[in-house]
Design a protein around this motif. Structure first.
Motif, PDB file in Angstrom:
ATOM      1  N   GLY A   1       0.770  -0.938   0.024  1.00 42.89           N
ATOM      2  CA  GLY A   1      -0.098   0.214  -0.091  1.00 42.89           C
ATOM      3  C   GLY A   1       1.225   1.096   0.186  1.00 42.89           C
ATOM      4  O   GLY A   1      -0.119   2.025  -0.351  1.00 42.89           O
ATOM      5  N   SER A   2       2.361   1.501  -0.079  1.00 42.54           N
ATOM      6  CA  SER A   2       3.416   2.715   0.027  1.00 42.54           C
ATOM      7  C   SER A   2       4.506   1.979  -0.199  1.00 42.54           C
ATOM      8  O   SER A   2       4.680   0.489   0.261  1.00 42.54           O
ATOM      9  N   GLY A   3       5.429   2.799  -0.161  1.00 40.65           N
ATOM     10  CA  GLY A   3       6.764   2.290   0.083  1.00 40.65           C
ATOM     11  C   GLY A   3       6.708   1.965   1.784  1.00 40.65           C
ATOM     12  O   GLY A   3       7.405   1.217   1.457  1.00 40.65           O
ATOM     13  N   MET A   4       6.838   2.278   1.941  1.00 36.13           N
ATOM     14  CA  MET A   4       6.904   2.589   3.412  1.00 36.13           C
ATOM     15  C   MET A   4       6.364   0.925   3.960  1.00 36.13           C
ATOM     16  O   MET A   4       7.329   0.117   4.820  1.00 36.13           O
ATOM     17  N   ALA A   5       5.152   0.924   3.333  1.00 38.06           N
ATOM     18  CA  ALA A   5       4.645  -0.955   4.406  1.00 38.06           C
ATOM     19  C   ALA A   5       5.165  -1.406   2.841  1.00 38.06           C
ATOM     20  O   ALA A   5       5.837  -2.783   3.405  1.00 38.06           O
ATOM     21  N   ALA A   6       6.090  -1.124   1.965  1.00 37.81           N
ATOM     22  CA  ALA A   6       6.910  -2.597   1.409  1.00 37.81           C
ATOM     23  C   ALA A   6       8.214  -2.609   2.478  1.00 37.81           C
ATOM     24  O   ALA A   6       8.752  -3.412   2.618  1.00 37.81           O
ATOM     25  N   ILE A   7       8.838  -1.928   3.072  1.00 43.52           N
ATOM     26  CA  ILE A   7      10.032  -1.361   3.659  1.00 43.52           C
ATOM     27  C   ILE A   7       9.569  -2.275   5.163  1.00 43.52           C
ATOM     28  O   ILE A   7      10.922  -3.255   5.418  1.00 43.52           O
ATOM     29  N   SER A   8       8.359  -1.557   5.613  1.00 43.27           N
ATOM     30  CA  SER A   8       8.477  -2.220   6.802  1.00 43.27           C
ATOM     31  C   SER A   8       7.741  -3.658   6.800  1.00 43.27           C
ATOM     32  O   SER A   8       8.323  -4.436   7.817  1.00 43.27           O
TER      33      SER A   8
ATOM     34  N   LEU B   1      20.765  -0.515   1.590  1.00 43.42           N
ATOM     35  CA  LEU B   1      21.282   0.562   0.563  1.00 43.42           C
ATOM     36  C   LEU B   1      20.599   1.474  -0.123  1.00 43.42           C
ATOM     37  O   LEU B   1      19.286   1.050  -0.540  1.00 43.42           O
ATOM     38  N   GLU B   2      20.429   2.562  -0.924  1.00 43.78           N
ATOM     39  CA  GLU B   2      20.042   3.269  -1.586  1.00 43.78           C
ATOM     40  C   GLU B   2      21.387   3.899  -2.723  1.00 43.78           C
ATOM     41  O   GLU B   2      22.313   5.190  -1.913  1.00 43.78           O
ATOM     42  N   SER B   3      20.934   4.016  -3.751  1.00 43.33           N
ATOM     43  CA  SER B   3      22.316   4.565  -4.566  1.00 43.33           C
ATOM     44  C   SER B   3      21.328   4.754  -5.696  1.00 43.33           C
ATOM     45  O   SER B   3      20.404   4.260  -6.456  1.00 43.33           O
TER      46      SER B   3
ATOM     47  N   SER C   1      21.376   7.750  -3.249  1.00 40.07           N
ATOM     48  CA  SER C   1      21.065   8.318  -1.121  1.00 40.07           C
ATOM     49  C   SER C   1      20.072   9.542  -1.709  1.00 40.07           C
ATOM     50  O   SER C   1      19.701  10.351  -3.070  1.00 40.07           O
ATOM     51  N   ASN C   2      18.997   9.919  -1.197  1.00 40.08           N
ATOM     52  CA  ASN C   2      18.420  10.883  -1.026  1.00 40.08           C
ATOM     53  C   ASN C   2      18.749  11.952   0.599  1.00 40.08           C
ATOM     54  O   ASN C   2      18.253  10.567   1.337  1.00 40.08           O
ATOM     55  N   PRO C   3      18.724  13.154   0.270  1.00 38.24           N
ATOM     56  CA  PRO C   3      18.271  13.905  -1.233  1.00 38.24           C
ATOM     57  C   PRO C   3      20.531  14.045  -1.467  1.00 38.24           C
ATOM     58  O   PRO C   3      20.304  14.667  -2.637  1.00 38.24           O
TER      59      PRO C   3
ATOM     60  N   VAL D   1      17.837  -2.831  -1.007  1.00 40.29           N
ATOM     61  CA  VAL D   1      18.306  -2.021  -2.053  1.00 40.29           C
ATOM     62  C   VAL D   1      16.619  -1.351  -2.530  1.00 40.29           C
ATOM     63  O   VAL D   1      15.884  -2.121  -3.378  1.00 40.29           O
ATOM     64  N   ASP D   2      16.764   0.463  -1.355  1.00 40.61           N
ATOM     65  CA  ASP D   2      16.086   0.990  -1.987  1.00 40.61           C
ATOM     66  C   ASP D   2      16.394   1.691  -4.237  1.00 40.61           C
ATOM     67  O   ASP D   2      17.096   2.624  -3.079  1.00 40.61           O
ATOM     68  N   SER D   3      15.483   1.360  -4.995  1.00 34.74           N
ATOM     69  CA  SER D   3      15.906   1.229  -5.596  1.00 34.74           C
ATOM     70  C   SER D   3      14.741   2.524  -6.763  1.00 34.74           C
ATOM     71  O   SER D   3      15.145   2.897  -7.959  1.00 34.74           O
TER      72      SER D   3
ATOM     73  N   GLY E   1       6.641   2.961  -5.279  1.00 33.25           N
ATOM     74  CA  GLY E   1       6.191   2.928  -7.180  1.00 33.25           C
ATOM     75  C   GLY E   1       5.425   4.248  -7.191  1.00 33.25           C
ATOM     76  O   GLY E   1       4.823   4.656  -7.879  1.00 33.25           O
ATOM     77  N   THR E   2       5.021   4.817  -5.941  1.00 32.77           N
ATOM     78  CA  THR E   2       4.449   5.859  -6.353  1.00 32.77           C
ATOM     79  C   THR E   2       5.096   7.268  -6.856  1.00 32.77           C
ATOM     80  O   THR E   2       4.934   8.263  -6.772  1.00 32.77           O
ATOM     81  N   LYS E   3       6.607   6.772  -7.050  1.00 35.69           N
ATOM     82  CA  LYS E   3       7.237   7.803  -7.721  1.00 35.69           C
ATOM     83  C   LYS E   3       6.853   7.410  -9.597  1.00 35.69           C
ATOM     84  O   LYS E   3       6.536   7.521  -9.687  1.00 35.69           O
ATOM     85  N   PHE E   4       8.548   7.246 -10.149  1.00 34.60           N
ATOM     86  CA  PHE E   4       8.520   7.298 -11.285  1.00 34.60           C
ATOM     87  C   PHE E   4       8.219   6.006 -11.693  1.00 34.60           C
ATOM     88  O   PHE E   4       7.196   6.053 -12.901  1.00 34.60           O
TER      89      PHE E   4
ATOM     90  N   VAL F   1      -0.785   8.430  -7.384  1.00 30.81           N
ATOM     91  CA  VAL F   1      -1.168   6.970  -6.412  1.00 30.81           C
ATOM     92  C   VAL F   1       0.325   6.654  -5.567  1.00 30.81           C
ATOM     93  O   VAL F   1       1.586   7.016  -5.839  1.00 30.81           O
ATOM     94  N   VAL F   2      -0.627   5.964  -4.550  1.00 29.71           N
ATOM     95  CA  VAL F   2       0.658   5.474  -2.863  1.00 29.71           C
ATOM     96  C   VAL F   2       1.261   3.998  -3.298  1.00 29.71           C
ATOM     97  O   VAL F   2      -0.187   3.738  -3.165  1.00 29.71           O
ATOM     98  N   CYS F   3       2.208   3.777  -3.672  1.00 34.74           N
ATOM     99  CA  CYS F   3       2.035   2.445  -3.447  1.00 34.74           C
ATOM    100  C   CYS F   3       3.480   1.804  -3.130  1.00 34.74           C
ATOM    101  O   CYS F   3       4.862   2.663  -3.208  1.00 34.74           O
TER     102      CYS F   3
ATOM    103  N   SER G   1       8.109  14.637  -2.467  1.00 37.87           N
ATOM    104  CA  SER G   1       7.612  13.554  -3.815  1.00 37.87           C
ATOM    105  C   SER G   1       8.239  13.776  -4.531  1.00 37.87           C
ATOM    106  O   SER G   1       9.199  14.912  -4.791  1.00 37.87           O
ATOM    107  N   LEU G   2       8.676  13.076  -6.114  1.00 41.27           N
ATOM    108  CA  LEU G   2       9.419  13.411  -6.955  1.00 41.27           C
ATOM    109  C   LEU G   2       8.723  11.864  -7.855  1.00 41.27           C
ATOM    110  O   LEU G   2       7.807  11.262  -7.655  1.00 41.27           O
ATOM    111  N   GLY G   3       9.401  12.381  -9.305  1.00 40.92           N
ATOM    112  CA  GLY G   3       8.753  10.962 -10.154  1.00 40.92           C
ATOM    113  C   GLY G   3       7.793  11.356 -10.671  1.00 40.92           C
ATOM    114  O   GLY G   3       7.625  10.268 -11.542  1.00 40.92           O
TER     115      GLY G   3
HETATM  116  C1  LIG Z   1       8.846   7.956  -1.433  1.00 40.99           C
HETATM  117  C2  LIG Z   1      10.267   6.622  -1.067  1.00 40.99           C
HETATM  118  C3  LIG Z   1       9.732   5.737  -0.081  1.00 40.99           C
HETATM  119  C4  LIG Z   1       8.446   5.730   0.948  1.00 40.99           C
HETATM  120  O1  LIG Z   1       7.493   5.383  -0.329  1.00 40.99           O
HETATM  121  P1  LIG Z   1       6.699   5.570   0.264  1.00 40.99           P
HETATM  122  O2  LIG Z   1       5.181   5.403  -0.972  1.00 40.99           O
HETATM  123  O3  LIG Z   1       5.935   7.339   0.285  1.00 40.99           O
HETATM  124  O4  LIG Z   1       5.756   5.933   1.690  1.00 40.99           O
HETATM  125  C5  LIG Z   1      10.902   5.158   0.386  1.00 40.99           C
HETATM  126  N1  LIG Z   1      11.955   5.294  -0.302  1.00 40.99           N
HETATM  127  C6  LIG Z   1      12.296   6.354  -1.189  1.00 40.99           C
HETATM  128  C7  LIG Z   1      13.701   6.501  -2.012  1.00 40.99           C
HETATM  129  C8  LIG Z   1      11.105   7.209  -1.335  1.00 40.99           C
HETATM  130  O5  LIG Z   1      11.213   8.765  -1.870  1.00 40.99           O
END
Ligand SMILES: *Cc1c(COP(=O)(O)O)cnc(C)c1O
Length: 379
Positions: free
Chosen positions: A72-79, A140-142, A144-146, A169-171, A193-196, A203-205, A322-324
């Protein structure tokens, strides 16, 4: 088949029942069964839904994985992915990790007994030095943000493998069009997936992608047990957004390259962070592991007054989190993506009060540069 073709024909593009070119949204919570002894392929929509499955198969295919899970969100995927670990486990995490990931690790998973060491992941030595007997993964993130720092993903995955650790890896910034961490030896790819991937700011995913049957089974168990799934309507919208990923990202990236070069020449801009600039310290590593620098860049301005003027006065980019998206988005990490990080932690990571992040959309590049110039030169 090449990436662009797979985006269009990779999965379930034509509905087998009707021939519809757009897969119907399977808006149901449950599925009627025929036999007491054998349930059908679908039983309850938390466990599986054809619209979600189509999206998950498309994402798995693009990442070069065997399975993907939509949340349901990027954070839900990470958590949800962090639930693969147990109390007492330890993770090595890049220090400029996404603010929400920092928050969930330090405020929730810490209470649950998962410990973390944050490291400068541009250094493989620093990653390896942080490994303890109870370490289970490197996160990792590469880029990374910001600050768009680059980690050598192949090198990091090799270190992780040597110590029998998973590499996550958060890609999000790259998408599988530009970088495929599974092919570099990493184990789990995470996405907002909310982004690009969806790309239209509607959508938030989130996604987790793997290329290992055992990890897929464990993640599938978490997805069903914890239940943070993506609903069918949002799956359908994301499938639609995904079809144009290549053209969107190519165009935004082309524009970002021009804007970054222009910003680097402006006297009011004291620093530009973008892996497409040869002056970026991670330029060579990034070039070796990714197909392009992407469409997100950050820059530092000469004063807080000018920073405020730019954020509040820009016409062609939304001043937003947000971005993307198809529209450019200008954001202020100190008060947005990294607001969840205490000011001292933020300062230590180089996220200053004059740093802004630009996600380049699909507007005309010259128009965007003119809008930026109007504000920078007014200061
Ligand atoms: C936005 C973002 C997240 C979180 O995703 P949500 O869809 O907002 O929960 C995680 N990692 C990165 C790099 C992001 O830009």
């Amino acid at each position: 088949m090449k990436f662009a073709t797979r985006l269009i024909h990779g999965s379930h593009t034509i509905d087998p029942a009707t021939g519809a070119l757009s897969l119907p949204v399977c808006q149901t919570s449950t599925f009627a069964q025929q036999s007491v002894d054998h349930f059908g392929r679908y039983d309850y929509a938390r466990s599986g839904n054809p619209t979600r499955e189509a999206l998950e198969e498309a994402i798995a295919d693009l990442e070069g994985g065997s399975a993907a899970f939509a949340f349901g969100s990027g954070m839900a995927a990470i958590s949800s992915t962090l639930l693969l670990f147990k109390p007492g486990d330890h993770l090595v995490v890049c220090e400029d990790v996404y603010g929400g990931a920092f928050r969930v690790l330090t405020k929730l998973f810490s209470q649950w007994g998962l410990s973390v060491t944050f490291v400068d992941a541009t250094s493989l030595t620093a990653i390896e030095a942080a490994v303890k007997p109870e370490t289970k993964a490197v996160y990792l993130e590469s880029p990374s943000n910001p600050l768009l720092k680059i980690t050598d993903l192949k090198g990091a995955a090799a270190i992780a493998r040597k110590h029998e650790l998973l590499t996550l890896v958060d890609s999000t910034f790259m998408t599988p069009y530009l970088q495929r961490p599974l092919e570099l030896g990493c184990d789990i790819v995470l996405h907002s997936g909310t982004k690009f991937l969806n790309g239209h700011s509607d959508v938030v995913c989130g996604f987790a992608v793997v290329n290992n049957e055992q990890l897929a089974a464990r993640l599938g168990f978490v997805q069903n047990a914890f239940g943070a799934i993506l609903g069918p309507q949002d799956c359908w919208l994301t499938l639609r957004g995904l079809r144009t990923l290549k053209v969107r990202l190519e165009e935004s990236q082309r524009s970002a390259v021009k804007i970054a070069a222009w910003l680097a020449r402006q006297p009011q801009v004291t620093r530009v962070y973008y892996p497409g600039l040869a002056s970026h310290p991670g330029y060579a590593v990034h070039q070796a592991q990714a197909a392009g620098p992407g469409a997100v860049l950050s820059f530092e301005l000469e004063s807080y007054e000018l920073t405020k003027k730019l954020l509040e006065g820009i016409h062609l980019a939304a001043f937003a989190v947000s971005l993307g998206g198809v529209e450019s988005i200008l954001s202020y990490p100190a008060k947005m993506s990294h607001a969840a990080m205490p000011p001292a932690e933020r300062a230590a990571r180089g996220i200053s009060d004059t740093l802004v992040r630009l996600s380049v959309g699909l507007e005309d590049t010259d128009d965007m540069i003119a809008d930026l110039a109007r504000l920078l030169q007014s200061g």
